[in-house]
Write an enzyme that holds these catalytic residues in place. Structure first.
Site, PDB file in Angstrom:
ATOM      1  N   CYS A  12      74.756 -11.767  35.553  1.00 49.89           N
ATOM      2  CA  CYS A  12      73.619 -11.733  34.616  1.00 49.89           C
ATOM      3  C   CYS A  12      74.099 -11.590  33.164  1.00 49.89           C
ATOM      4  CB  CYS A  12      72.707 -10.566  34.975  1.00 49.89           C
ATOM      5  SG  CYS A  12      71.368 -10.351  33.792  1.00 49.89           S
ATOM      6  N   GLU A  64      64.940  -4.491  29.603  1.00 49.12           N
ATOM      7  CA  GLU A  64      65.079  -5.522  28.571  1.00 49.12           C
ATOM      8  C   GLU A  64      66.375  -5.258  27.799  1.00 49.12           C
ATOM      9  OE1 GLU A  64      63.604  -8.381  27.845  1.00 49.12           O
ATOM     10  OE2 GLU A  64      62.201  -8.149  29.483  1.00 49.12           O
ATOM     11  N   SER A  65      67.320  -6.199  27.927  1.00 49.50           N
ATOM     12  CA  SER A  65      68.659  -5.973  27.373  1.00 49.50           C
ATOM     13  C   SER A  65      68.645  -5.664  25.876  1.00 49.50           C
ATOM     14  CB  SER A  65      69.553  -7.186  27.648  1.00 49.50           C
ATOM     15  OG  SER A  65      68.991  -8.370  27.117  1.00 49.50           O
TER      16      SER A  65
HETATM   17  N1  LIG Z   1      64.634 -10.581  29.031  1.00 50.55           N
HETATM   18  C1  LIG Z   1      65.349  -9.900  30.067  1.00 50.55           C
HETATM   19  C2  LIG Z   1      65.881 -10.925  31.051  1.00 50.55           C
HETATM   20  C3  LIG Z   1      66.460 -10.274  32.306  1.00 50.55           C
HETATM   21  C4  LIG Z   1      66.660 -11.296  33.416  1.00 50.55           C
HETATM   22  O1  LIG Z   1      66.082 -12.394  33.402  1.00 50.55           O
HETATM   23  N2  LIG Z   1      67.471 -10.926  34.416  1.00 50.55           N
HETATM   24  C5  LIG Z   1      67.668 -11.789  35.544  1.00 50.55           C
HETATM   25  C6  LIG Z   1      69.135 -11.939  35.890  1.00 50.55           C
HETATM   26  S1  LIG Z   1      70.085 -12.670  34.638  1.00 50.55           S
HETATM   27  C7  LIG Z   1      67.021 -11.188  36.778  1.00 50.55           C
HETATM   28  O2  LIG Z   1      66.998  -9.998  36.946  1.00 50.55           O
HETATM   29  N3  LIG Z   1      66.520 -12.050  37.671  1.00 50.55           N
HETATM   30  C8  LIG Z   1      65.976 -11.627  38.925  1.00 50.55           C
HETATM   31  C9  LIG Z   1      64.527 -11.967  39.041  1.00 50.55           C
HETATM   32  O3  LIG Z   1      63.930 -12.423  38.050  1.00 50.55           O
HETATM   33  O4  LIG Z   1      63.975 -11.741  40.115  1.00 50.55           O
HETATM   34  C10 LIG Z   1      66.476  -9.061  29.453  1.00 50.55           C
HETATM   35  O5  LIG Z   1      66.903  -9.404  28.339  1.00 50.55           O
HETATM   36  O6  LIG Z   1      66.895  -8.052  30.041  1.00 50.55           O
END
Ligand SMILES: N[C@@H](CCC(=O)N[C@@H](CS)C(=O)NCC(=O)O)C(=O)O
Length: 219
Positions: A12, A64-65
């Site tokens: 990720c 949220e990162s």
């Molecule tokens: N905007 C979020 C994006 C986080 C994100 O999309 N994480 C993905 C992995 S890279 C995730 O957890 N995907 C699993 C899902 O959506 O079920 C951030 O910046 O933390």
């Protein structure tokens, strides 16, 4: 036990941003891996979204990162990753906004879009955002995005550049060699201890993304 726990996944790019910030700020923490291809029930009990990354401090959770990294900046100011000057700070946030709202959606859009007919349009948008980034970096006096110091802006963008091999392998999209400033910046980032401690090689990303790019599992 460490008070901070990061729920993360090596694949990720958003979790990678936070791992880099924790390292740069030398904040003691524990990393807990979450299998994002098969998110366990226990994770939904902790995370409101089921997504990584998530930071847990005692019974508080932050997700949220970008927000996590700003929290780390607020809570652990000793090794700053944002400039002090309010205008420079605002400009840093503008770059982070651009990553989250333009560059990253183009990048991830190309990775995850299964309809090949849509790829050319996304590639054009991604090329355009890279031109914009290159022009921005050309204005920078130092080795990093904002100058001589590594900042949250660098940590926000770098994970996508490390993963660009996925675009080359599966989508025939090469990062343009002509973008000398972006290439120089990427080489500088690769030297940082935070990156060297957290980076994964090309084969890791190529394997990890295969089920997403062939549609075996949804994003
Ligand atoms: N905007 C979020 C994006 C986080 C994100 O999309 N994480 C993905 C992995 S890279 C995730 O957890 N995907 C699993 C899902 O959506 O079920 C951030 O910046 O933390």
């Amino acid at each position: 036990m460490n008070t901070l726990q990061l729920y993360s996944s090596d694949v990720c790019p958003f979790a990678y941003r936070v791992r880099l910030a924790l390292h740069e700020k030398a904040i003691p923490h524990e990393v807990i891996s979450v299998d994002l291809g098969n998110i366990p029930d226990w994770y939904y009990e902790i995370s409101p979204t089921g997504r990584a990354p998530l930071l847990k401090q005692k019974d508080q959770v932050i997700w949220e990162s970008t927000v996590i990294n700003e929290f780390l900046e607020d809570a652990y100011p000793d090794r700053p990753l944002l400039p002090r000057d309010p205008v420079a700070r605002a400009h840093a946030r503008i770059w982070i906004e651009y990553c989250n709202n333009t560059f990253q959606p183009n990048f991830c859009g190309l990775v995850f879009e299964l309809d090949k007919k849509k790829h050319d349009k996304i590639k054009d948008a991604l090329r355009e955002s890279l031109v914009f980034l290159e022009a921005g970096l050309a204005e920078t006096p130092g080795a990093y995005w904002l100058g001589d110091e590594c900042s949250l802006v660098d940590l926000t963008y770098y994970p996508f550049f490390e993963q660009a091999v996925v675009l080359a392998k599966y989508r025939g999209f090469e990062m343009p060699e002509k973008h000398v400033n972006l290439n120089r910046w990427q080489a500088t980032m690769k030297q940082r201890a935070s990156v060297q401690d957290n980076c994964r090689d090309s084969d890791f990303y190529i394997d990890a993304y295969r089920p997403y790019v062939d549609g075996t599992i949804g994003k």
